[in-house]
Design an enzyme around this catalytic site. Structure first.
Site, PDB file in Angstrom:
ATOM      1  N   TYR A  44      -2.098  -7.277   8.200  1.00 45.52           N
ATOM      2  CA  TYR A  44      -3.356  -7.243   8.944  1.00 45.52           C
ATOM      3  C   TYR A  44      -3.094  -7.397  10.432  1.00 45.52           C
ATOM      4  O   TYR A  44      -2.174  -8.125  10.837  1.00 45.52           O
ATOM      5  CB  TYR A  44      -4.271  -8.394   8.522  1.00 45.52           C
ATOM      6  CG  TYR A  44      -4.963  -8.182   7.209  1.00 45.52           C
ATOM      7  CD1 TYR A  44      -6.222  -7.584   7.150  1.00 45.52           C
ATOM      8  CD2 TYR A  44      -4.378  -8.587   6.017  1.00 45.52           C
ATOM      9  CE1 TYR A  44      -6.869  -7.396   5.944  1.00 45.52           C
ATOM     10  CE2 TYR A  44      -5.015  -8.399   4.801  1.00 45.52           C
ATOM     11  CZ  TYR A  44      -6.263  -7.806   4.769  1.00 45.52           C
ATOM     12  OH  TYR A  44      -6.894  -7.616   3.574  1.00 45.52           O
ATOM     13  N   TYR A  84       0.057  -7.016  -0.273  1.00 42.50           N
ATOM     14  CA  TYR A  84       0.689  -8.029   0.581  1.00 42.50           C
ATOM     15  C   TYR A  84       0.835  -9.351  -0.154  1.00 42.50           C
ATOM     16  O   TYR A  84       0.074  -9.655  -1.056  1.00 42.50           O
ATOM     17  CB  TYR A  84      -0.091  -8.200   1.892  1.00 42.50           C
ATOM     18  CG  TYR A  84      -1.533  -8.648   1.778  1.00 42.50           C
ATOM     19  CD1 TYR A  84      -1.870  -9.995   1.639  1.00 42.50           C
ATOM     20  CD2 TYR A  84      -2.574  -7.729   1.847  1.00 42.50           C
ATOM     21  CE1 TYR A  84      -3.197 -10.408   1.567  1.00 42.50           C
ATOM     22  CE2 TYR A  84      -3.897  -8.123   1.772  1.00 42.50           C
ATOM     23  CZ  TYR A  84      -4.206  -9.467   1.636  1.00 42.50           C
ATOM     24  OH  TYR A  84      -5.514  -9.867   1.560  1.00 42.50           O
ATOM     25  N   ARG A 116      -1.318  -9.679  -3.427  1.00 39.63           N
ATOM     26  CA  ARG A 116      -2.644  -9.092  -3.598  1.00 39.63           C
ATOM     27  C   ARG A 116      -2.525  -7.596  -3.890  1.00 39.63           C
ATOM     28  O   ARG A 116      -1.794  -6.892  -3.197  1.00 39.63           O
ATOM     29  CB  ARG A 116      -3.488  -9.240  -2.312  1.00 39.63           C
ATOM     30  CG  ARG A 116      -3.882 -10.639  -1.875  1.00 39.63           C
ATOM     31  CD  ARG A 116      -4.788 -11.418  -2.825  1.00 39.63           C
ATOM     32  NE  ARG A 116      -5.736 -10.665  -3.635  1.00 39.63           N
ATOM     33  CZ  ARG A 116      -6.920 -10.204  -3.229  1.00 39.63           C
ATOM     34  NH1 ARG A 116      -7.333 -10.401  -1.994  1.00 39.63           N
ATOM     35  NH2 ARG A 116      -7.720  -9.548  -4.064  1.00 39.63           N
ATOM     36  N   HIS A 131      -6.273  -3.413  -1.279  1.00 37.60           N
ATOM     37  CA  HIS A 131      -7.736  -3.485  -1.290  1.00 37.60           C
ATOM     38  C   HIS A 131      -8.293  -3.248   0.100  1.00 37.60           C
ATOM     39  O   HIS A 131      -7.601  -3.436   1.105  1.00 37.60           O
ATOM     40  CB  HIS A 131      -8.218  -4.849  -1.808  1.00 37.60           C
ATOM     41  CG  HIS A 131      -7.711  -5.995  -0.991  1.00 37.60           C
ATOM     42  ND1 HIS A 131      -6.483  -6.565  -1.216  1.00 37.60           N
ATOM     43  CD2 HIS A 131      -8.241  -6.658   0.074  1.00 37.60           C
ATOM     44  CE1 HIS A 131      -6.281  -7.544  -0.337  1.00 37.60           C
ATOM     45  NE2 HIS A 131      -7.331  -7.616   0.471  1.00 37.60           N
ATOM     46  N   HIS A 186     -11.620  -4.608   2.251  1.00 36.09           N
ATOM     47  CA  HIS A 186     -12.747  -5.539   2.265  1.00 36.09           C
ATOM     48  C   HIS A 186     -14.013  -4.794   2.682  1.00 36.09           C
ATOM     49  O   HIS A 186     -13.992  -4.026   3.653  1.00 36.09           O
ATOM     50  CB  HIS A 186     -12.490  -6.677   3.261  1.00 36.09           C
ATOM     51  CG  HIS A 186     -11.349  -7.566   2.870  1.00 36.09           C
ATOM     52  ND1 HIS A 186     -11.520  -8.718   2.144  1.00 36.09           N
ATOM     53  CD2 HIS A 186     -10.016  -7.476   3.103  1.00 36.09           C
ATOM     54  CE1 HIS A 186     -10.343  -9.304   1.957  1.00 36.09           C
ATOM     55  NE2 HIS A 186      -9.409  -8.562   2.519  1.00 36.09           N
TER      56      HIS A 186
HETATM   57 FE   LIG Z   1      -7.285  -8.895   2.142  1.00 37.71          FE
END
Ligand SMILES: [Fe+3]
Lengths: 178, 222
Positions: free
Chosen positions: B95, B134, B144, B147, B149
């Site tokens: 991110y 990640y 995870r 995805h 959000h």
């Molecule tokens: Fe996330």
């Protein structure tokens, strides 16, 4: 409003029910907050009040990665996302600081309360509550025992009000379901 | 049950943050502020907000995707003019957020945040790149699934929804306590986008369909 997007083939929705919630996670901070989000009115707005407080977890520790949304019930004249102009917005958004604190500058709501949503890492679904600026007869408040009731009443604090949100524990804030 | 319970101990962060008392059911009050929602204008969004591949000078690295679908109310009616916001990791699973310490490369051409208003048919459309999986520190070797959000408003504050869209066939689903926090397997499936050849554009980008169905509001028949 216009039709902006080419129509995808009319495949039936697989969604045979509501879409489940998932946590906002820890990394919304560069995406959801926006300039002026916590300021629903300008600094010099007559009757502007501040709402400040902290978000706390079940151990009483600050929640540094929560996102609060305040809603007054009317969109207003100032734009909700673009707060560069004049005017009053009815919607505000504020991420918490490392000490769990937040701060909104807003006009008073037309009625006795603000609607508030809280999102955070660890919350698989947002929690909804209300900030009442004064205690008084009210269908929701009157249904609560005194200790629970007190969690929804903001405390006068200087030029504004103070309202803490306790996600869990003894003085847990009353959360609502509609 | 559609939504995850607040307390889902396999997701460790929920343990001290889940409310311990059930929410207080608000009896039908037609004047409740929560039955209304802010209205957002096209003038408040930038023209390129929905194309996450064009927020920088160059193009991001990764598999270009189109994500499109409809926002519907609980009766299946389209919700026009509502605001969607998305954010995601880059193709490497990182991110553009200060606190993301995953040692995967940042992409100078990808921030990973977008916005869009639904059209008069309740449709939205984003162009982006497929996010990477990640790691996180929930448990040993925790990863995870890829995805995006999603944040959606709807016509009432009671419909406000933040969720995550997943990609079909992800091998990490069985190991992810956030995805698995949804008790009903059929409800879980509703968070998985579908690959859609009709949406896919030749020589350009893979297409995915993802519809969002918002919860009912107390003034509607449920
Ligand atoms: Fe996330």
């Amino acid at each position: 409003m216009t039709t902006l997007f080419p129509a995808p083939a009319p495949v039936p929705s697989r969604a045979a029910g509501p879409t489940p919630s998932q946590t906002v996670g820890p990394f919304f901070g560069y995406a959801l907050p926006y300039p002026g989000g916590p300021d629903l009115v300008g600094e010099g707005h007559p009757g502007a009040i501040t709402i400040t407080g902290r978000v706390l977890d079940g151990a009483g520790e600050p929640v540094p990665d929560a996102l609060l949304e305040l809603w007054l019930g009317e969109t207003g004249t100032g734009g909700a996302l673009d707060r560069t102009g004049e005017g009053v917005s009815g919607f505000g958004r504020c991420p918490t600081e490392p000490d769990g604190s937040y701060r909104f500058r807003t006009a008073r709501p037309a009625g006795p309360y603000f609607a508030l949503l809280v999102f955070a890492r660890g919350l698989l679904r947002s929690v909804a509550t209300r900030i009442y600026l004064e205690d008084g007869p009210d269908p929701l408040l009157d249904a609560l025992d005194p200790a629970r009731r007190a969690t929804l009443i903001a405390e006068p604090d200087g030029e504004g009000y103070r309202f803490d949100i306790r996600l869990q524990g003894e003085k847990e804030t009353v959360f609502l379901e509609f | 049950m559609t939504h995850p319970p607040y307390l889902s101990p396999d997701y460790r962060s929920s343990i001290l943050r889940a409310p311990s008392r059930p929410p207080v059911a608000l009896t039908a009050d037609p004047d409740a502020v929560e039955l209304t929602s802010p209205v957002f204008g096209h003038g408040e969004l930038g023209g390129l907000d929905a194309d996450l591949t064009r927020h920088h000078v160059g193009e991001p690295i990764g598999e270009r995707i189109i994500v499109t679908g409809r926002i519907l109310d609980s009766a299946g009616r389209p919700v026009p003019g509502t605001l969607l916001e998305i954010w995601q990791a880059n193709a490497a699973g990182r991110y553009a957020h200060q606190r993301d310490q995953h040692p995967a490369p940042l992409d100078p051409n990808f921030t990973g945040a977008g916005r869009c208003l639904t059209d008069d048919q309740g449709r939205y459309r984003f162009v982006s790149i497929k996010p990477g999986a990640y790691p996180w520190r929930n448990h040993h070797n925790a990863w995870r699934p890829a995805h995006i959000h999603f944040s959606v408003f709807g016509t009432a504050f009671t419909q406000r929804l933040v969720t995550q869209m997943y990609f079909p066939g992800d091998p990490l689903f069985p190991y992810d306590p956030i995805f698995q926090s949804i008790p009903d397997p059929a409800a879980r499936e509703r968070l998985i986008a579908r690959f859609d050849l009709e949406t896919t554009e030749p020589e350009w980008a893979l297409g995915y369909r993802f519809d969002v169905v918002l919860g009912h509001t107390p003034t509607e028949e449920s």
